[in-house]
Design a protein around this motif. Structure first.
Motif, PDB file in Angstrom:
ATOM      1  N   PRO A 205       0.803  -1.230   0.000  1.00 48.43           N
ATOM      2  CA  PRO A 205       0.000   0.000   0.000  1.00 48.43           C
ATOM      3  C   PRO A 205       0.835   1.280   0.000  1.00 48.43           C
ATOM      4  O   PRO A 205       0.386   2.319  -0.495  1.00 48.43           O
ATOM      5  CB  PRO A 205      -0.821  -0.112   1.296  1.00 48.43           C
ATOM      6  N   THR A 206       2.048   1.209   0.538  1.00 48.47           N
ATOM      7  CA  THR A 206       2.886   2.418   0.600  1.00 48.47           C
ATOM      8  C   THR A 206       3.439   2.799  -0.760  1.00 48.47           C
ATOM      9  O   THR A 206       3.907   3.926  -0.940  1.00 48.47           O
ATOM     10  CB  THR A 206       4.053   2.226   1.590  1.00 48.47           C
ATOM     11  N   ILE A 207       3.399   1.849  -1.731  1.00 50.30           N
ATOM     12  CA  ILE A 207       3.915   2.151  -3.067  1.00 50.30           C
ATOM     13  C   ILE A 207       2.797   2.100  -4.104  1.00 50.30           C
ATOM     14  O   ILE A 207       3.054   1.965  -5.303  1.00 50.30           O
ATOM     15  CB  ILE A 207       5.069   1.201  -3.442  1.00 50.30           C
ATOM     16  N   GLY A 208       1.555   2.198  -3.643  1.00 46.25           N
ATOM     17  CA  GLY A 208       0.423   2.303  -4.553  1.00 46.25           C
ATOM     18  C   GLY A 208      -0.013   1.009  -5.194  1.00 46.25           C
ATOM     19  O   GLY A 208      -0.672   1.022  -6.240  1.00 46.25           O
ATOM     20  N   ILE A 209       0.324  -0.120  -4.576  1.00 51.23           N
ATOM     21  CA  ILE A 209      -0.086  -1.426  -5.097  1.00 51.23           C
ATOM     22  C   ILE A 209      -1.131  -2.020  -4.169  1.00 51.23           C
ATOM     23  O   ILE A 209      -0.991  -1.987  -2.949  1.00 51.23           O
ATOM     24  CB  ILE A 209       1.121  -2.379  -5.221  1.00 51.23           C
ATOM     25  N   GLU A 210      -2.196  -2.590  -4.748  1.00 51.19           N
ATOM     26  CA  GLU A 210      -3.259  -3.212  -3.959  1.00 51.19           C
ATOM     27  C   GLU A 210      -2.823  -4.614  -3.528  1.00 51.19           C
ATOM     28  O   GLU A 210      -2.570  -5.463  -4.387  1.00 51.19           O
ATOM     29  CB  GLU A 210      -4.533  -3.327  -4.792  1.00 51.19           C
ATOM     30  N   PRO A 211      -2.762  -4.888  -2.213  1.00 50.28           N
ATOM     31  CA  PRO A 211      -2.380  -6.229  -1.772  1.00 50.28           C
ATOM     32  C   PRO A 211      -3.586  -7.103  -1.439  1.00 50.28           C
ATOM     33  O   PRO A 211      -4.620  -6.612  -0.976  1.00 50.28           O
ATOM     34  CB  PRO A 211      -1.575  -5.946  -0.515  1.00 50.28           C
ATOM     35  N   VAL A 212      -3.445  -8.401  -1.667  1.00 50.60           N
ATOM     36  CA  VAL A 212      -4.443  -9.384  -1.256  1.00 50.60           C
ATOM     37  C   VAL A 212      -3.681 -10.594  -0.705  1.00 50.60           C
ATOM     38  O   VAL A 212      -2.730 -11.062  -1.341  1.00 50.60           O
ATOM     39  CB  VAL A 212      -5.338  -9.859  -2.421  1.00 50.60           C
ATOM     40  N   ALA A 213      -4.086 -11.072   0.469  1.00 48.78           N
ATOM     41  CA  ALA A 213      -3.457 -12.260   1.046  1.00 48.78           C
ATOM     42  C   ALA A 213      -4.461 -13.400   1.092  1.00 48.78           C
ATOM     43  O   ALA A 213      -5.571 -13.232   1.603  1.00 48.78           O
ATOM     44  CB  ALA A 213      -2.937 -11.966   2.453  1.00 48.78           C
ATOM     45  N   LEU A 214      -4.067 -14.547   0.551  1.00 50.80           N
ATOM     46  CA  LEU A 214      -4.908 -15.743   0.574  1.00 50.80           C
ATOM     47  C   LEU A 214      -4.238 -16.792   1.446  1.00 50.80           C
ATOM     48  O   LEU A 214      -3.124 -17.246   1.141  1.00 50.80           O
ATOM     49  CB  LEU A 214      -5.103 -16.292  -0.842  1.00 50.80           C
ATOM     50  N   ARG A 215      -4.900 -17.173   2.522  1.00 48.06           N
ATOM     51  CA  ARG A 215      -4.362 -18.174   3.431  1.00 48.06           C
ATOM     52  C   ARG A 215      -4.889 -19.550   3.009  1.00 48.06           C
ATOM     53  O   ARG A 215      -5.955 -19.988   3.443  1.00 48.06           O
ATOM     54  CB  ARG A 215      -4.727 -17.830   4.873  1.00 48.06           C
ATOM     55  N   TYR A 216      -4.121 -20.195   2.129  1.00 47.60           N
ATOM     56  CA  TYR A 216      -4.505 -21.505   1.616  1.00 47.60           C
ATOM     57  C   TYR A 216      -4.474 -22.548   2.734  1.00 47.60           C
ATOM     58  O   TYR A 216      -3.556 -22.582   3.549  1.00 47.60           O
ATOM     59  CB  TYR A 216      -3.546 -21.963   0.522  1.00 47.60           C
ATOM     60  N   GLN A 217      -5.457 -23.436   2.718  1.00 46.87           N
ATOM     61  CA  GLN A 217      -5.448 -24.589   3.596  1.00 46.87           C
ATOM     62  C   GLN A 217      -4.715 -25.725   2.859  1.00 46.87           C
ATOM     63  O   GLN A 217      -3.836 -25.464   2.062  1.00 46.87           O
ATOM     64  CB  GLN A 217      -6.878 -24.950   3.997  1.00 46.87           C
ATOM     65  N   ASN A 218      -5.048 -26.972   3.066  1.00 46.61           N
ATOM     66  CA  ASN A 218      -4.324 -28.078   2.430  1.00 46.61           C
ATOM     67  C   ASN A 218      -4.886 -28.329   1.035  1.00 46.61           C
ATOM     68  O   ASN A 218      -5.934 -28.955   0.878  1.00 46.61           O
ATOM     69  CB  ASN A 218      -4.428 -29.347   3.283  1.00 46.61           C
ATOM     70  N   VAL A 219      -4.170 -27.865   0.040  1.00 44.01           N
ATOM     71  CA  VAL A 219      -4.634 -27.941  -1.347  1.00 44.01           C
ATOM     72  C   VAL A 219      -4.281 -29.315  -1.930  1.00 44.01           C
ATOM     73  O   VAL A 219      -3.179 -29.822  -1.740  1.00 44.01           O
ATOM     74  CB  VAL A 219      -3.986 -26.832  -2.193  1.00 44.01           C
ATOM     75  N   TYR A 220      -5.235 -29.913  -2.669  1.00 48.11           N
ATOM     76  CA  TYR A 220      -4.992 -31.229  -3.273  1.00 48.11           C
ATOM     77  C   TYR A 220      -5.739 -31.321  -4.588  1.00 48.11           C
ATOM     78  O   TYR A 220      -6.635 -30.524  -4.881  1.00 48.11           O
ATOM     79  CB  TYR A 220      -5.462 -32.357  -2.337  1.00 48.11           C
ATOM     80  N   GLY A 221      -5.380 -32.334  -5.383  1.00 48.96           N
ATOM     81  CA  GLY A 221      -6.102 -32.571  -6.628  1.00 48.96           C
ATOM     82  C   GLY A 221      -5.178 -33.018  -7.739  1.00 48.96           C
ATOM     83  O   GLY A 221      -3.960 -33.138  -7.559  1.00 48.96           O
ATOM     84  N   PRO A 222      -5.729 -33.279  -8.930  1.00 44.38           N
ATOM     85  CA  PRO A 222      -4.923 -33.676 -10.081  1.00 44.38           C
ATOM     86  C   PRO A 222      -3.831 -32.656 -10.372  1.00 44.38           C
ATOM     87  O   PRO A 222      -4.068 -31.447 -10.325  1.00 44.38           O
ATOM     88  CB  PRO A 222      -5.950 -33.724 -11.224  1.00 44.38           C
ATOM     89  N   GLY A 223      -2.641 -33.156 -10.663  1.00 46.40           N
ATOM     90  CA  GLY A 223      -1.510 -32.284 -10.935  1.00 46.40           C
ATOM     91  C   GLY A 223      -0.592 -32.097  -9.745  1.00 46.40           C
ATOM     92  O   GLY A 223       0.520 -31.581  -9.892  1.00 46.40           O
ATOM     93  N   GLN A 224      -1.036 -32.526  -8.576  1.00 43.42           N
ATOM     94  CA  GLN A 224      -0.201 -32.442  -7.382  1.00 43.42           C
ATOM     95  C   GLN A 224       1.048 -33.313  -7.577  1.00 43.42           C
ATOM     96  O   GLN A 224       0.977 -34.395  -8.136  1.00 43.42           O
ATOM     97  CB  GLN A 224      -1.009 -32.940  -6.181  1.00 43.42           C
TER      98      GLN A 224
END
Length: 378
Positions: A205-224
């Protein structure tokens, strides 16, 4: 509006699918990925199906986020960044400390330093944070208070007591952990993810960029990754089942995690890049359902239509948490999105994919031996 999105670590499990999702909506994608052998094999161009899936989809640049020149080159013309690049093994982080801190914290610091001190077009940055920053997460006391217990004691677990305790309190009940919960990670990996998130959410935010934080849980699926012994128990157990080997279950088998299917994670991340309400938000990305390790084994047996011997060993790893389940209400409120894939459905899709892949060498025991030799596996 069309964006040019840089995905660091974009040839990985989440990033490669996210690239395809973004391109399907008309966005341009550049990927920066170190293509490490632990994930992609020794010859990624030949051995990594994830890398090949980006052919004709994204511009792929091989390089590390710790390399300032590689970052500078990858940022040319970019309007949004999804920062996925990170070392991800909780157990491994406890003895490869310098590598984890350098990649996760150092790489994030270099990215922000470039964005702060050099010209660019970036307007939004999404950081892939983790459920690991919550440590043991949220519990309710007998009288209805929400508390955040400390890490479990080695002495308790050595005696076969794997439950979460808090001095002065009686029995504690697990409740979903929301984004306002105390942050107290129990592993080096968790500490680095907390630092990544804090750096992005503080500096952007101090340099004019919008931040978003995603707190992933245990991700799984094809391609893992089926090669990486630190990638998660579904891949580990699947390899053992296909080899007809026994599965050793740590603790008492009742430890639980919030497993969230890859397509749901990709959609949430896509919305974090594009949704007007996302900037400034910190959001859990999970299923909101706790599934025990014993239930995971049962679901895999059902999906594979076969079983192997299982042993509940009472072994445990220092740095592991007991339970984890996310409160996903804010994800629904802010982005209008709620993960929709049930665990049973997701596991069947995962197993159907696994059966199309070659049976990988079992490197899991080697990873356990490494931890045991450092007194981290008991």
């Amino acid at each position: 509006m069309t964006e040019h999105v840089l995905i660091t670590g974009g040839a990985g499990f989440i990033g490669s699918r996210l690239a395809r999702r973004l391109v399907s909506e008309g966005h341009e994608v550049t990927v920066l990925d170190a293509l490490i052998p632990q994930v992609h094999g020794d010859e990624p161009e030949k051995t990594s199906s994830l890398l090949r899936s980006l052919d004709g989809i994204a511009t792929v640049k091989r390089g590390s986020v710790t390399d300032r020149d590689a970052l500078r080159d990858a940022l040319v013309g970019v309007t949004a960044v999804v920062h996925l690049a990170a070392e991800t093994g909780t157990g491994q982080s406890m003895y490869e400390i310098d590598r984890y801190v350098e990649a996760n914290v150092g790489g994030t610091a270099r990215l922000l330093d470039l964005l702060t001190n050099e010209p660019h077009m970036v307007k939004r940055i999404v950081i892939a944070s983790s459920r690991s920053i919550y440590g043991e997460g949220s519990y309710r006391t007998a009288d209805g208070r929400t508390v955040y217990p400390s890490h479990r004691a080695d002495d308790d677990m050595a005696a076969g007591d794997f439950q979460v305790h808090m001095p002065g309190e009686g029995e504690l009940t697990l409740i979903p952990t929301d984004e306002s919960a105390k942050l107290h990670p129990s592993s080096v990996y968790g500490i680095t993810k907390q630092m990544q998130e804090s750096l992005i959410m503080t500096v952007a935010p101090t340099i004019g960029i919008e931040p978003v934080a995603l707190r992933y849980q245990n991700v799984y699926g094809p391609g893992q990754s089926l090669k990486n012994p630190y990638t998660g128990i579904l891949s580990i157990f699947s390899t053992l089942i296909r080899q007809g080997k026994a599965i050793n279950i740590f603790e008492d088998g009742r430890e639980s995690r919030d497993f969230v299917y890859i397509d749901d994670v990709v959609e949430a991340t896509f919305l974090a890049v594009t949704h007007p309400s996302a900037p400034g938000e910190t959001l859990n990305v999970g299923s909101g359902v706790a599934t025990t390790v014993t239930e995971v084994v049962g679901a895999l047996f059902t999906a594979f239509r076969t079983e192997v011997p299982t042993h509940i060993t009472g072994n445990y790893r220092l740095g592991d948490i007991r339970h984890n389940v996310a409160d996903t209400g804010r994800l629904r409120t802010v982005l209008g999105f709620e993960p929709a894939t049930s665990f049973s459905e997701g596991v069947q899709r995962f197993v159907d994919w696994v059966l199309t892949e070659p049976v990988e060498e079992d490197t899991y025991q080697k990873s356990l031996d490494e931890m045991a030799s450092r007194n981290l596996l008991k």
